[in-house]
Design an enzyme around this catalytic site. Structure first.
Site, PDB file in Angstrom:
ATOM      1  N   GLU A 104       0.813  -1.215   0.000  1.00  0.00           N
ATOM      2  CA  GLU A 104       0.000   0.000   0.000  1.00  0.00           C
ATOM      3  C   GLU A 104       0.852   1.274   0.000  1.00  0.00           C
ATOM      4  O   GLU A 104       0.354   2.360   0.310  1.00  0.00           O
ATOM      5  CB  GLU A 104      -0.950  -0.007   1.205  1.00  0.00           C
ATOM      6  CG  GLU A 104      -1.969  -1.132   1.162  1.00  0.00           C
ATOM      7  CD  GLU A 104      -2.933  -1.083   2.319  1.00  0.00           C
ATOM      8  OE1 GLU A 104      -3.814  -0.194   2.325  1.00  0.00           O
ATOM      9  OE2 GLU A 104      -2.820  -1.919   3.222  1.00  0.00           O
TER      10      GLU A 104
ATOM     11  N   SER B 290      -6.803  -2.029   1.410  1.00  0.00           N
ATOM     12  CA  SER B 290      -7.091  -1.416   0.116  1.00  0.00           C
ATOM     13  C   SER B 290      -7.647  -2.400  -0.908  1.00  0.00           C
ATOM     14  O   SER B 290      -7.509  -2.213  -2.110  1.00  0.00           O
ATOM     15  CB  SER B 290      -5.833  -0.740  -0.475  1.00  0.00           C
ATOM     16  OG  SER B 290      -5.441   0.334   0.333  1.00  0.00           O
TER      17      SER B 290
ATOM     18  N   ASP C 143     -15.777  -1.159   8.520  1.00  0.00           N
ATOM     19  CA  ASP C 143     -16.509  -1.484   7.294  1.00  0.00           C
ATOM     20  C   ASP C 143     -17.552  -2.558   7.587  1.00  0.00           C
ATOM     21  O   ASP C 143     -17.247  -3.567   8.247  1.00  0.00           O
ATOM     22  CB  ASP C 143     -15.544  -1.969   6.217  1.00  0.00           C
ATOM     23  CG  ASP C 143     -14.562  -0.893   5.784  1.00  0.00           C
ATOM     24  OD1 ASP C 143     -14.874   0.301   5.977  1.00  0.00           O
ATOM     25  OD2 ASP C 143     -13.485  -1.241   5.260  1.00  0.00           O
TER      26      ASP C 143
ATOM     27  N   GLU D 126     -14.273  -5.460   8.659  1.00  0.00           N
ATOM     28  CA  GLU D 126     -12.949  -5.220   9.220  1.00  0.00           C
ATOM     29  C   GLU D 126     -12.885  -3.832   9.844  1.00  0.00           C
ATOM     30  O   GLU D 126     -13.761  -2.993   9.631  1.00  0.00           O
ATOM     31  CB  GLU D 126     -11.868  -5.353   8.158  1.00  0.00           C
ATOM     32  CG  GLU D 126     -11.980  -4.340   7.024  1.00  0.00           C
ATOM     33  CD  GLU D 126     -10.878  -4.495   5.994  1.00  0.00           C
ATOM     34  OE1 GLU D 126      -9.692  -4.327   6.366  1.00  0.00           O
ATOM     35  OE2 GLU D 126     -11.191  -4.789   4.826  1.00  0.00           O
TER      36      GLU D 126
ATOM     37  N   ASN E 249     -10.116  -0.638  10.034  1.00  0.00           N
ATOM     38  CA  ASN E 249      -8.873  -0.030   9.546  1.00  0.00           C
ATOM     39  C   ASN E 249      -8.372   0.937  10.611  1.00  0.00           C
ATOM     40  O   ASN E 249      -9.074   1.894  10.955  1.00  0.00           O
ATOM     41  CB  ASN E 249      -9.134   0.733   8.245  1.00  0.00           C
ATOM     42  CG  ASN E 249      -9.590  -0.185   7.131  1.00  0.00           C
ATOM     43  OD1 ASN E 249      -8.785  -0.768   6.431  1.00  0.00           O
ATOM     44  ND2 ASN E 249     -10.895  -0.340   6.975  1.00  0.00           N
TER      45      ASN E 249
END
Length: 313
Positions: free
Chosen positions: A24, A152, A259, A272, A274
């Protein structure tokens, strides 16, 4: 812009860690540049640091008072950096060692949520000995394959046949030794940001892609972001509550993004957390903050403020 004496008194000398060596990296570079420009506008005394393998050798000589972490993925978001900063006695933004490591690991996050009774989609662990057809039958015929430790949407593939599932596993396994297949949830997708204990307005994500993939996140201009998210008040409250429970159950602190998927019946399933979300012009936390009345520069300072909460980790 010149350094503000008031900002220097409050924050001291701030290192912004961005770039890094994970898959990422390119997203982190964009996030980092946006945050650096914002801190400069606010008059913060800062040191931009494009992180390489020599970071731990460089940090002691920079005379930093705190660190703002803008590294995405392994090496920045997985607890290893957080542990190193604690050993150097350098305050840092976001979640601590344990919460960062747990949230970065999708498999163990899901095992944990299942253990504490929070709703997450059924899943299976994949490896070279997997019964591909058996997994598909177990999970309803269509699945999302995910590397456990990437963000991502990297390495994520939808599969609805044994052949496609094996191919998806091979693709994900090239990025990560731990790979899961998650039951495909066909419904609305939401994301909920948390900022210093405040749950920000949820965003509903709509895309014409088969799912909210890397292209839809960072490149496409036809992805739709709805905020307000369109839910009735009671349903939105349930979404916010679930997001906060998911975030806090893992021990996360400071800021982050949860999410969530909803099936056609409106049932919610956690995907998940983040712990260092993106801060690009396509990113979701700045959108949610804007809906809550915070400018981008105010948001960045609020993220920097999370570096004062080390005792809570």
């Amino acid at each position: 812009m010149a350094v503000s004496e008031a900002m220097k008194q409050k924050y001291g000398r701030v290192g912004v860690l961005y770039g890094g060596t994970s898959a990422e990296r390119e997203i982190s570079l964009v996030s980092g540049r946006a945050v650096i420009a914002s801190l400069e506008r606010s008059g913060v005394d800062l040191v931009p640091i494009d992180v390489g393998n020599d970071l731990l050798q460089k940090l002691p000589g920079l005379a930093l008072d705190r660190v703002l972490i803008m590294l995405h993925g392994p090496g920045g978001e997985d607890g290893s950096l957080q542990g190193a900063l604690q050993l150097l006695n350098l305050p840092y933004t976001g979640s601590g060692v344990f919460a960062s490591a747990l949230a970065m690991d999708k498999l163990h996050t899901k095992l944990f949520w299942r253990g504490v009774g929070l709703s997450t989609a059924p899943f299976a662990v994949l490896d070279k000995n997997t019964d591909w057809q058996g997994v598909l039958q177990q999970l309803g015929g269509t699945v999302m394959v995910k590397p456990s430790h990437e963000g991502s949407s990297l390495g994520m593939t939808r599969a609805d046949s044994a052949e496609a599932l094996e191919a998806a596993w091979l693709e994900a396994a090239a990025l990560d030794s731990s790979v899961i297949a998650e039951q495909w949830i066909s419904g609305a997708e939401y994301t909920v940001a948390v900022l210093n204990g405040e749950v920000l307005p949820p965003i509903k994500l709509e895309t014409d892609h088969s799912f909210y993939d890397f292209n839809a996140k960072y490149i496409a201009n036809d992805t739709r972001y709805l905020c307000p998210c369109g839910l009735e008040a009671e349903a939105e409250t349930a979404l916010r509550t679930l997001a906060w429970e998911a975030f806090s159950s893992l021990g996360c602190s400071g800021w982050g993004r949860v999410d969530v998927m909803a099936n056609p019946a409106g049932e919610l399933f956690l995907l998940e957390v983040n712990t260092v979300p993106g801060m690009t012009d396509h990113s979701l936390v700045p959108m949610a903050a804007r809906a809550a009345g915070y400018s981008f520069d105010q948001l960045v300072l609020k993220i920097l403020d999370t570096s004062f909460s080390g005792d809570e980790r």
